[in-house]
Scaffold this motif. Structure first.
Motif, PDB file in Angstrom:
ATOM      1  N   ARG A   7      -4.986   7.165   2.177  1.00 61.48           N
ATOM      2  CA  ARG A   7      -5.274   7.701   0.846  1.00 61.48           C
ATOM      3  C   ARG A   7      -6.626   8.401   0.803  1.00 61.48           C
ATOM      4  NH1 ARG A   7      -3.687   4.768  -4.794  1.00 61.48           N
ATOM      5  NH2 ARG A   7      -4.620   6.405  -6.066  1.00 61.48           N
ATOM      6  N   LEU A  10      -6.791  12.015   1.850  1.00 58.21           N
ATOM      7  CA  LEU A  10      -6.057  13.042   1.080  1.00 58.21           C
ATOM      8  C   LEU A  10      -6.959  13.930   0.231  1.00 58.21           C
ATOM      9  CD1 LEU A  10      -2.857  11.148  -0.097  1.00 58.21           C
ATOM     10  CD2 LEU A  10      -3.266  12.441   2.008  1.00 58.21           C
ATOM     11  N   VAL A  15      -1.985  12.055  -6.259  1.00 56.04           N
ATOM     12  CA  VAL A  15      -1.370  10.813  -5.789  1.00 56.04           C
ATOM     13  C   VAL A  15      -0.964   9.990  -7.006  1.00 56.04           C
ATOM     14  CG1 VAL A  15      -1.921   8.598  -4.716  1.00 56.04           C
ATOM     15  CG2 VAL A  15      -2.644  10.717  -3.616  1.00 56.04           C
ATOM     16  N   ASP A  17       0.272   6.009  -8.026  1.00 56.94           N
ATOM     17  CA  ASP A  17       0.539   4.674  -7.491  1.00 56.94           C
ATOM     18  C   ASP A  17       0.989   3.682  -8.548  1.00 56.94           C
ATOM     19  OD1 ASP A  17      -1.792   4.274  -8.841  1.00 56.94           O
ATOM     20  OD2 ASP A  17      -2.972   3.705  -7.061  1.00 56.94           O
ATOM     21  N   LEU A  47       3.271   4.762  -2.404  1.00 56.42           N
ATOM     22  CA  LEU A  47       2.595   5.870  -3.084  1.00 56.42           C
ATOM     23  C   LEU A  47       3.532   7.065  -3.206  1.00 56.42           C
ATOM     24  CD1 LEU A  47      -0.824   6.572  -1.301  1.00 56.42           C
ATOM     25  CD2 LEU A  47      -0.478   5.570  -3.563  1.00 56.42           C
ATOM     26  N   VAL A  49       2.963  11.154  -3.183  1.00 55.63           N
ATOM     27  CA  VAL A  49       1.960  12.201  -2.981  1.00 55.63           C
ATOM     28  C   VAL A  49       2.602  13.553  -3.287  1.00 55.63           C
ATOM     29  CG1 VAL A  49       0.406  13.283  -1.312  1.00 55.63           C
ATOM     30  CG2 VAL A  49       0.833  10.823  -1.209  1.00 55.63           C
ATOM     31  N   SER A  50       1.914  14.373  -4.043  1.00 57.61           N
ATOM     32  CA  SER A  50       2.490  15.642  -4.518  1.00 57.61           C
ATOM     33  C   SER A  50       1.628  16.834  -4.121  1.00 57.61           C
ATOM     34  CB  SER A  50       2.656  15.604  -6.045  1.00 57.61           C
ATOM     35  OG  SER A  50       3.473  14.519  -6.435  1.00 57.61           O
ATOM     36  N   GLU A  56      -2.154  21.471   1.977  1.00 59.85           N
ATOM     37  CA  GLU A  56      -2.118  20.072   1.525  1.00 59.85           C
ATOM     38  C   GLU A  56      -1.021  19.280   2.248  1.00 59.85           C
ATOM     39  OE1 GLU A  56      -4.189  20.391  -2.922  1.00 59.85           O
ATOM     40  OE2 GLU A  56      -2.132  19.614  -2.769  1.00 59.85           O
ATOM     41  N   VAL A  60      -1.583  15.870   4.464  1.00 58.20           N
ATOM     42  CA  VAL A  60      -0.811  14.636   4.272  1.00 58.20           C
ATOM     43  C   VAL A  60      -0.184  14.205   5.594  1.00 58.20           C
ATOM     44  CG1 VAL A  60       1.146  13.554   3.089  1.00 58.20           C
ATOM     45  CG2 VAL A  60      -0.310  15.186   1.853  1.00 58.20           C
ATOM     46  N   VAL A  91       5.091   6.480   2.057  1.00 62.23           N
ATOM     47  CA  VAL A  91       4.815   7.530   1.080  1.00 62.23           C
ATOM     48  C   VAL A  91       6.052   8.370   0.758  1.00 62.23           C
ATOM     49  CG1 VAL A  91       3.639   9.766   0.883  1.00 62.23           C
ATOM     50  CG2 VAL A  91       2.355   7.715   1.508  1.00 62.23           C
ATOM     51  N   LEU A  93       6.885  11.914  -0.299  1.00 61.62           N
ATOM     52  CA  LEU A  93       6.251  13.229  -0.342  1.00 61.62           C
ATOM     53  C   LEU A  93       7.034  14.096  -1.320  1.00 61.62           C
ATOM     54  CD1 LEU A  93       3.973  14.923   1.095  1.00 61.62           C
ATOM     55  CD2 LEU A  93       5.806  15.827   2.534  1.00 61.62           C
TER      56      LEU A  93
END
Ligand SMILES: Cc1cc2nc3c(=O)[nH]c(=O)nc-3n(C[C@H](O)[C@H](O)[C@H](O)COP(=O)(O)OP(=O)(O)OC[C@H]3O[C@@H](n4cnc5c(N)ncnc54)[C@H](O)[C@@H]3O)c2cc1C
Ligand SMILES: Cc1cc2nc3c(=O)[nH]c(=O)nc-3n(C[C@H](O)[C@H](O)[C@H](O)COP(=O)(O)OP(=O)(O)OC[C@H]3O[C@@H](n4cnc5c(N)ncnc54)[C@H](O)[C@@H]3O)c2cc1C
Lengths: 465, 465
Positions: A7, A10, A15, A17, A47, A49-50, A56, A60, A91, A93
Motif C-alpha cells: 500500500r 502506491l 485505494v 479498504d 483492498l 485499487v483503482s 499507475e 501497482v 487486491v 484491480l
C-alpha cells in the motif's frame, strides 16, 4: 508478503479498504451457480485499487510483484463464473476508471479497457456511423476489457461469431506483472494468449476492435406453438445471408410468460418465442419470412408508441445470460447450463428427456462459419448430483456442455490452455500473482494439455492435410 | 405486326437502325459457349430503342403491345447465356440511358436500372461510406438492372450470398407490357417474381438495394502446391466469421500461369492460387492465417508500389466469369461450366477424373447460410457430346451443374419458374412480348413446374414441419 508495504508503494493511487465495499467488489455474478455460491461465498480481497493511467497500473503491478500480493483484475464484475473473485485475497484491480475512448476510425476503435461497451458504441455511432461487431447482453454495464478477458460472444454473434473467432480483436495492450512491468502490444496470433484468460497472464489496459456499420436495430418478438417450431424458424433466419439481424434467441414456454415482466403482456399462454434484432433494411423481408414460417408477430419495436417503447428494456436484455438473470429474480432456485446442440433434433431429444425441469433457452450464433445452437437452458435446480446427471445425459446425447459451475479456465471448457499460453504466463506473470487459482495448467504441472474435449477457445486448429 | 407503325408511335424517343450497330446490340457474351455461339449467331433485332425516362419506357411498351413487336431488354450486354439476345427479332430496349443514382441513405441506395454498378458504389462511398453488398466481376460495365434480371452472385457473395437470398434486393419498379403499361413497385416476396427472369415479365426501371460498410479492399494472391490445398485454405477463410473478405476464388494451375497476363509474373510454375479481397481491418489476421495454412503470399495490394499497382487490373477481374474470359482470350477453344461441389472431396474426385481437360476454377460463396464451392471450371472443349458427358459425370458424382450452354431460364437450372411467376407474366406481359423464347413454362403449358432438380433461384422453400 506485506499488504502495508504494498500500500505504501502506491503513492497517490486511489485505494479503498472499507470492508463492505471491498467485499462488494470481490464478488461477481457467481451466485448464478448454487455450486459456486457455496464454494466462493467466503472469498474476499483486502483492498480495491483503482488506477487511472498505465503508469499507475505499472506501479501497482510492480508493487504486487515485489511484495507478493495477488492481483485480480475487475471490470464491471458481471462475469458469472467467479472469474473476477480473488481466491487468494489480496487486491482487486478495478479498471473502470480507465474508460476513455482513445481513437475512432471508420473501421476500428481504440479504447481503454474500462470503457463500458454501450458508451463505446455511443461514441463510434456519432463519429463514424459504426458500432462494435457484438457485445454481451450486459452492454450497458460491462467493460470491453472484462468482456475480452472473461466473455465469449453475444448480441451480434449471429453474424460475426464470438471473441475466439480470429479477426474480432485487432490489438491488446497488456501490462505484465514483473519487477519492471512491461507494456506489450499484442496483435495477430498473440491476441489468443490473453483473450478469455481471466486476467491470469497480463492486465489489459487498451483494446482495438473492428467496427461494423451501425443500424437502428428493431426489436422483434415472434410467437410459435412450440419450441421446435421456434428453433426451425430461428435457424432459418440465421441461415438467411441477406436478412441482416443482430440477435436471434429462442425461449421456450413458459420462460417469457413467467419471467419476462414487461414483455410477457405480448405473449400468449403456451407460446415459445424467438427474439430478434432486425436492421431496418431487413424488416420488410423479415415480416414476409415470419409469415412464411407461420410465426405470430408479437412485437415490432418500430411500431410501438413512444410510451410503450419507454417501458420495455432492449430486447437483447431478454437473451444471453439475461434470460437466466430474469428467471433467477423470480425464482431463486433456478440456475442454468451452457450447451451446444448440433441440430434441432438434438434439442428435441433434450426437451423430451427433461421437460419442464430444463426450460429451453438457445442463442443462435455463428461458430466457425456455421450457424449453431448455443444452448443456455434454465435448470430447475435440485441438487449437485442431479445437475451432474443432467450434464452427463447431455454429453451422452452428443450435446457438449461448457460447465458454468466451475471457476477455472479449463474446467468450464471454454478455454484450452495450451503450451503457448502457459509459456506466455511464464513471461508475463512469472511469480503467478495474477488471479491465482484460475488456470489449472499453471498450478498443476501434470495437467494434461492435450485432453480431447471440445473447447470453445481452442486457438488456431491444425490444418488438415 | 408492323415495325413502321411501332416506330411512328415512338415520337422523340431515340432509335437506332443502322445494321452493324443493331447487330452489335443484339449480342451479348453468348460466345462463351460454342453451343450457343452456333445456335444464336443469326439472331438479330430490327431496331434499338433507348428511352430516357419512365414515360418513354411506357410509350415503347404500349406501342410494342399494340403493334405486336417483341421487346428484349438490354443493359450492358455482358450476360453470357444469350439472355439479352432477341430470338424473335423486334426491338432491343437499351436501358443504359437511364442511369441516374436517385437517392442514397446510409443503409440503401435507389438507382435507375441502367446505372453501372461501379458508378453506384462510387457515389455511395462518397456520400455515406457505403457500398453495394456484392457485384458481378463485370462491375465496371454491367448495369444494376441487368445484374438483377440476368445475374446471380459475385464479389461480396462470400458474405452476403447472391441475388436469390432474401433481403438482398429491397425494391424494384417494373413497367408492364400492356395496352396501358402500369408502374408496379415490387417489395418483399414479390421481388422474387422478377429477379433473374431475363426481363420476360416486366421491364425494371428502378431498383433499391441495401448498402453495407465500404472498405478499401486489399487485393491478395496466395500460392499453394496444389488445388486441394488451395481449396482447404479458401474454405477455411470462408468459415472465418471474423475475417472480413469480399472475394475468395480458387484457380488451379496452370490457369494463372497461362491466362493471367499481368498477374502471372507473381506466380510460380505449378502453383494453384487463391485470390482474395481483404478488408484493411482483417489484413494482419489474414497474414497469420495464410502462414498457418502454409500458403505463400504472392501479392498484397497494399504493399505494391504505385506503378505496379496501376499495371494490374483489380483482382476480382481474375475471378467469376473473368477467369473464363481471360482463358478464352488466350485459347478460343476453351469454354466453361457452372457447378456446385459439396465438399473438397468432390473437387478432388472431379480433378482426378478430368485432369487438365477441366482446369479447375471455384468461387467460394455463401449459399443458404453455408460456405459453398461454386465451381466455374474451364473446359477444353472438343465436342458437344463430350461436354454432355462431362456434365453427366459431374451429376453422377453428386455435383450439380447449372448449364451455361442453354439460353432459357429453366434449362440453365438457375431459375425454377413456379406458378406464381408464370401468373405474374400473365398479368405483366399478357401477350408475351417480353424476351420471347426464354421462359419455357410460358411457351409450353405442359412444362413440368415441379421437376425435382436443384434450382439456384428456388423462391421461398417450404418449411419443414
Ligand atoms: C446478466 C448477464 C448477462 C451476460 N451476458 C453475457 C453475454 O451475452 N456474453 C458473454 O460473453 N458474457 C455474458 N455475461 C458474462 C459477462 O457479463 C461478460 O463476459 C462481461 O463482458 C464481463 O465484463 P465485466 O467488465 O463485467 O468483466 P468482469 O466480470 O469484471 O471480469 C471478467 C473477467 O475478466 C477479468 N478482467 C476484467 N478486466 C480485465 C482487464 N482489464 N485485464 C485483464 N483481465 C480482466 C476478470 O479478472 C475476470 O476474470 C453476462 C453476465 C450477466 C450477469
Ligand atoms: C467477364 C464476365 C464476368 C461476369 N461475371 C459475373 C459475375 O461475377 N456474377 C454474375 O452473376 N454474372 C456475371 N456475368 C454475367 C453478367 O455480366 C452479369 O450478370 C451482369 O450483371 C449483367 O448485366 P448487364 O447490364 O450486362 O445485363 P445484360 O447482359 O444486358 O442483360 C442480362 C439479362 O437481363 C435482362 N435485362 C437487362 N436489363 C433489364 C431491365 N432493366 N429490366 C428487365 N430485364 C433486363 C436482359 O434481357 C438479359 O436477359 C459475367 C459476364 C462476363 C462476360
Amino acid at each position: 508478503m506485506s499488504i502495508a508495504q504494498f500500500r505504501a508503494a502506491l503513492g497517490e493511487i486511489a485505494v479503498e479498504d472499507r470492508a463492505a465495499l471491498v467485499q462488494q467488489r470481490s464478488r461477481d455474478h457467481y451466485w448464478y451457480s448454487p455450486i459456486l455460491k457455496q464454494k466462493l461465498d467466503h472469498v474476499c480481497a483486502d483492498l480495491v485499487v483503482s488506477p487511472r493511467s498505465i503508469a499507475e497500473v505499472k506501479t501497482v503491478l510492480a508493487a504486487a510483484y515485489r511484495h507478493g500480493i495477488a492481483i485480480t483484475a475487475r471490470g464491471a464484475g458481471t462475469g458469472n463464473y467467479g472469474q473476477a473473485m480473488p481466491l487468494a485475497g489480496g487486491v482487486i484491480l478495478n479498471l473502470m476508471q480507465m474508460n476513455a475512448v482513445l481513437d475512432i476510425k471508420p473501421d476500428r476503435v481504440r479504447a481503454q479497457a474500462g470503457a463500458v461497451m454501450e458508451e463505446i458504441d455511443h461514441q463510434t455511432r456519432a463519429a463514424v456511423g459504426g458500432e462494435l461487431r457484438f457485445h454481451p447482453s450486459t452492454n450497458r454495464s460491462a467493460s470491453i476489457g472484462g468482456f475480452i478477458a472473461g466473455g465469449s460472444a453475444g448480441v451480434g454473434s449471429i453474424r460475426w461469431a464470438g471473441l475466439r473467432a480470429f479477426g474480432n480483436i485487432l490489438g491488446l495492450k497488456v501490462i505484465t506483472c514483473e519487477e519492471t512491468p512491461r507494456e506489450l502490444d499484442l496483435v495477430g496470433k498473440d491476441i489468443l494468449k490473453v483473450a478469455h484468460a481471466y486476467g491470469t497472464n497480463g492486465i489489459i489496459v487498451e483494446v482495438e476492435m473492428p467496427l461494423t456499420q451501425s443500424h437502428q436495430w428493431i426489436d422483434v418478438m415472434v410467437g410459435f406453438p412450440d419450441c421446435i417450431a421456434a428453433c426451425r424458424f430461428a435457424e432459418a433466419v440465421g441461415l438467411q445471408d441477406g436478412l441482416l439481424v443482430k440477435e436471434v434467441g429462442i425461449c421456450a414456454a413458459p420462460i417469457a410468460q413467467d419471467y419476462f415482466n414487461r414483455h410477457k403482456a405480448y405473449v400468449r399462454p403456451g407460446q415459445s418465442i424467438v427474439i430478434l434484432m432486425v436492421a431496418p433494411v431487413a424488416i420488410e423481408a423479415m415480416a414476409v419470412f415470419i409469415e412464411h414460417h407461420a410465426g405470430e408477430l408479437l412485437l415490432r419495436g418500430d411500431q410501438l408508441d413512444a410510451d410503450e417503447k419507454k417501458r420495455l428494456p432492449p430486447i437483447y436484455e431478454l437473451g444471453w445470460n439475461h434470460t437466466t438473470l430474469r428467471a433467477i429474480k423470480v425464482d431463486p432456485s433456478i440456475t442454468y447450463l451452457q450447451t451446444r446442440y448440433p441440430s434441432v433434433e438434438h434439442v428435441r431429444t433434450i426437451i423430451d428427456i427433461f421437460g419442464d425441469e430444463l426450460p429451453m433457452h438457445i442463442e443462435v450464433a455463428r461458430q466457425d462459419g456455421r450457424v449453431a445452437f448455443a444452448g443456455l437452458p434454465l435448470v430447475r435446480y435440485t441438487s449437485e448430483e442431479r445437475l451432474e446427471e443432467i450434464i452427463a445425459i447431455h454429453e451422452a446425447n452428443g450435446c457438449a456442455v461448457f460447465n458454468p459451475h466451475r471457476y477455472t479456465l479449463e474446467e468450464g471448457g471454454m478455454k484450452r490452455t495450451d503450451e503457448v499460453q502457459l509459456q506466455f504466463k511464464r513471461q508475463a506473470d512469472p511469480s503467478g500473482r495474477l488471479n491465482p487459482g484460475k488456470m489449472i495448467a499453471w498450478d498443476d504441472p501434470n495437467f494434461d494439455l492435450t485432453s480431447g474435449r471440445a473447447w470453445l477457445f481452442s486457438g488456431l486448429a491444425p490444418v488438415e492435410p
